[in-house]
Scaffold this active site. Sequence first.
Site, PDB file in Angstrom:
ATOM      1  N   CYS A 198       0.867  -1.180   0.000  1.00 22.88           N
ATOM      2  CA  CYS A 198       0.000   0.000   0.000  1.00 22.88           C
ATOM      3  C   CYS A 198       0.899   1.223   0.000  1.00 22.88           C
ATOM      4  O   CYS A 198       2.103   1.112   0.236  1.00 22.88           O
ATOM      5  CB  CYS A 198      -0.906   0.006   1.225  1.00 22.88           C
ATOM      6  SG  CYS A 198      -2.272   1.174   1.038  1.00 22.88           S
TER       7      CYS A 198
ATOM      8  N   CYS B 237      -0.151   4.275   1.701  1.00 21.73           N
ATOM      9  CA  CYS B 237      -0.516   5.270   2.727  1.00 21.73           C
ATOM     10  C   CYS B 237       0.578   5.495   3.774  1.00 21.73           C
ATOM     11  O   CYS B 237       0.684   6.587   4.329  1.00 21.73           O
ATOM     12  CB  CYS B 237      -1.836   4.922   3.388  1.00 21.73           C
ATOM     13  SG  CYS B 237      -1.842   3.338   4.237  1.00 21.73           S
TER      14      CYS B 237
ATOM     15  N   CYS C 288      -3.796   6.184  -0.030  1.00 20.30           N
ATOM     16  CA  CYS C 288      -3.251   4.900  -0.478  1.00 20.30           C
ATOM     17  C   CYS C 288      -2.843   4.908  -1.950  1.00 20.30           C
ATOM     18  O   CYS C 288      -2.621   3.849  -2.537  1.00 20.30           O
ATOM     19  CB  CYS C 288      -4.269   3.790  -0.218  1.00 20.30           C
ATOM     20  SG  CYS C 288      -4.754   3.697   1.519  1.00 20.30           S
TER      21      CYS C 288
ATOM     22  N   LYS D  51     -12.330  -4.695   1.955  1.00 20.91           N
ATOM     23  CA  LYS D  51     -11.770  -3.854   3.015  1.00 20.91           C
ATOM     24  C   LYS D  51     -12.670  -2.633   3.163  1.00 20.91           C
ATOM     25  O   LYS D  51     -12.872  -1.883   2.210  1.00 20.91           O
ATOM     26  CB  LYS D  51     -10.348  -3.442   2.648  1.00 20.91           C
ATOM     27  CG  LYS D  51      -9.715  -2.501   3.656  1.00 20.91           C
ATOM     28  CD  LYS D  51      -8.256  -2.222   3.332  1.00 20.91           C
ATOM     29  CE  LYS D  51      -7.695  -1.196   4.291  1.00 20.91           C
ATOM     30  NZ  LYS D  51      -6.301  -0.868   3.981  1.00 20.91           N
TER      31      LYS D  51
ATOM     32  N   ARG E 201     -11.017   7.853   3.255  1.00 19.76           N
ATOM     33  CA  ARG E 201     -10.728   6.800   2.272  1.00 19.76           C
ATOM     34  C   ARG E 201     -11.992   6.230   1.624  1.00 19.76           C
ATOM     35  O   ARG E 201     -11.971   5.153   1.050  1.00 19.76           O
ATOM     36  CB  ARG E 201      -9.974   5.664   2.956  1.00 19.76           C
ATOM     37  CG  ARG E 201      -8.664   6.077   3.636  1.00 19.76           C
ATOM     38  CD  ARG E 201      -7.725   4.879   3.710  1.00 19.76           C
ATOM     39  NE  ARG E 201      -6.709   4.972   4.739  1.00 19.76           N
ATOM     40  CZ  ARG E 201      -5.663   5.794   4.705  1.00 19.76           C
ATOM     41  NH1 ARG E 201      -5.507   6.645   3.697  1.00 19.76           N
ATOM     42  NH2 ARG E 201      -4.780   5.772   5.688  1.00 19.76           N
TER      43      ARG E 201
ATOM     44  N   LYS F  28     -11.897  -7.457   6.043  1.00 14.90           N
ATOM     45  CA  LYS F  28     -11.278  -6.576   7.031  1.00 14.90           C
ATOM     46  C   LYS F  28     -12.154  -5.363   7.268  1.00 14.90           C
ATOM     47  O   LYS F  28     -12.585  -4.773   6.278  1.00 14.90           O
ATOM     48  CB  LYS F  28      -9.925  -6.127   6.473  1.00 14.90           C
ATOM     49  CG  LYS F  28      -9.155  -5.224   7.380  1.00 14.90           C
ATOM     50  CD  LYS F  28      -7.914  -4.765   6.683  1.00 14.90           C
ATOM     51  CE  LYS F  28      -7.306  -3.657   7.533  1.00 14.90           C
ATOM     52  NZ  LYS F  28      -6.280  -2.966   6.842  1.00 14.90           N
TER      53      LYS F  28
ATOM     54  N   SER G 119      -6.668  -3.154  14.426  1.00 15.26           N
ATOM     55  CA  SER G 119      -6.146  -2.413  15.584  1.00 15.26           C
ATOM     56  C   SER G 119      -7.237  -1.953  16.545  1.00 15.26           C
ATOM     57  O   SER G 119      -7.073  -2.052  17.767  1.00 15.26           O
ATOM     58  CB  SER G 119      -5.333  -1.218  15.093  1.00 15.26           C
ATOM     59  OG  SER G 119      -6.125  -0.384  14.256  1.00 15.26           O
TER      60      SER G 119
ATOM     61  N   TYR H  96      -3.116  -8.945  16.329  1.00 16.89           N
ATOM     62  CA  TYR H  96      -2.053  -8.430  17.195  1.00 16.89           C
ATOM     63  C   TYR H  96      -1.904  -9.285  18.447  1.00 16.89           C
ATOM     64  O   TYR H  96      -0.927  -9.147  19.184  1.00 16.89           O
ATOM     65  CB  TYR H  96      -2.342  -6.962  17.557  1.00 16.89           C
ATOM     66  CG  TYR H  96      -2.442  -6.106  16.306  1.00 16.89           C
ATOM     67  CD1 TYR H  96      -1.285  -5.704  15.631  1.00 16.89           C
ATOM     68  CD2 TYR H  96      -3.677  -5.760  15.757  1.00 16.89           C
ATOM     69  CE1 TYR H  96      -1.368  -4.969  14.456  1.00 16.89           C
ATOM     70  CE2 TYR H  96      -3.765  -5.020  14.588  1.00 16.89           C
ATOM     71  CZ  TYR H  96      -2.611  -4.630  13.940  1.00 16.89           C
ATOM     72  OH  TYR H  96      -2.683  -3.925  12.770  1.00 16.89           O
TER      73      TYR H  96
HETATM   74  C1  PBG Z   1      -3.532   0.305   4.696  1.00  9.19           C
HETATM   75  C2  PBG Z   1      -3.829  -0.541   5.868  1.00  9.19           C
HETATM   76  C3  PBG Z   1      -4.561  -0.156   6.986  1.00  9.19           C
HETATM   77  C4  PBG Z   1      -4.599  -1.254   7.825  1.00  9.19           C
HETATM   78  C5  PBG Z   1      -3.875  -2.269   7.218  1.00  9.19           C
HETATM   79  N1  PBG Z   1      -3.419  -1.809   5.990  1.00  9.19           N
HETATM   80  C6  PBG Z   1      -5.115   1.129   7.395  1.00  9.19           C
HETATM   81  C7  PBG Z   1      -6.018   1.915   6.577  1.00  9.19           C
HETATM   82  O1  PBG Z   1      -6.576   1.478   5.578  1.00  9.19           O
HETATM   83  O2  PBG Z   1      -6.182   3.062   6.966  1.00  9.19           O
HETATM   84  C8  PBG Z   1      -5.299  -1.289   9.135  1.00  9.19           C
HETATM   85  C9  PBG Z   1      -4.938  -2.388  10.050  1.00  9.19           C
HETATM   86  C10 PBG Z   1      -5.417  -2.208  11.423  1.00  9.19           C
HETATM   87  O3  PBG Z   1      -6.212  -1.296  11.748  1.00  9.19           O
HETATM   88  O4  PBG Z   1      -4.994  -3.014  12.262  1.00  9.19           O
HETATM   89  N2  PBG Z   1      -2.286   0.098   4.188  1.00  9.19           N
END
Ligand code: PBG
Length: 325
Positions: free
Chosen positions: A120, A122, A130, A195, A217, A248, A274, A313
């Site tokens: 990615c 970002c 991104c 996603k 986004r 996701k 996260s 995690y």
């Molecule tokens: C983008 C990406 C994101 C996450 C994984 N890959 C963040 C986003 O899209 O803003 C999030 C993972 C997480 O929140 O644990 N490269």
Amino acid sequence: MQFPEYRGRRLRKNDHFRRLIRETRLSVDDLVYPLFAVSGRDIKKPIASMPGQFQLSVDHLVKEARAAFELGIPAILLFGIPAKKDEQGTGAFAADGIVQQAVKKIKHELPDLLIVTDVCLCEYTSHGHCGIIEKGKVLNDETIEVLAETALSQAKAGADMVAPSAMMDGQIAAIREALDENGFEDLPIMAYSAKYASAFYGPFREAAQSAPQFGDRKAYQMDPSNADEAIREISLDVNEGADIIMVKPALPYLDIICRAKQEFDLPLAAYNVSGEYAMIKAAAKQGWLDEEKAMMESVTAIKRAGADILITYWAKDLAKCLAGR
Ligand code: PBG
């Protein structure tokens, strides 16, 4: 079947019965452990919103990867925080970029640990989007070329699998083509297929310093209201050559995981993101819930819904709990 002939409690009365009829089993084999690589030496910087997680310089990453490997975790997922960000996100595909350096070093030290790399922009762009920006818009077709270049540079560094997460149209096909043309036809792609534009990525954006500097986004990540669209997104990725598909976040999207499992016959990954982790950590810190039980229940639910692979995690904590059983 009805009461009193059927009494559900007969088979729930003690742990032996409960074990015997348990339908969902977790295994360390299912786990993927995400890690954040930063440039520099001897850096182990705690991520405030993700207690227990750190930004790690390569020396510490090797230690953390080894700890995961020794616990039997089959794979790590690497994110990079470059020393400098720019408009074009050039740090993403630099031969000596942070992820490329990390992959080389970890592969050298731990050749049997699978290294998956996030593809990615970002984390590498100064604007935090991104993709490549023109007049405030993320350009699709220009971006997928850069994503392909990024995936290829990660493959050259030694990554075992690439995981594109930018939600650009055609990204899987572009990456597959670049890999095939360069002798990496054997390298699999784990596609972040469905996603969502989720508030649950909040802590990650602190971890990866990747919050968008303007806008959001929603023009590329999916609307949380949509389910049929997720199925369309996944079919596109399957047709473009994805080897593993992903949903996701995980917990707020168990319905999508369940449908994806029924409708596609590829291995299915779910990303326990996260925010899902941070919520439980925060509540546990207050003494409002039991972290281990809430963790177990969360990941069991994600697996029960149909996920084959769990990106979390908690991978190390889970591996320890599972080993202690
Ligand atoms: C983008 C990406 C994101 C996450 C994984 N890959 C963040 C986003 O899209 O803003 C999030 C993972 C997480 O929140 O644990 N490269």
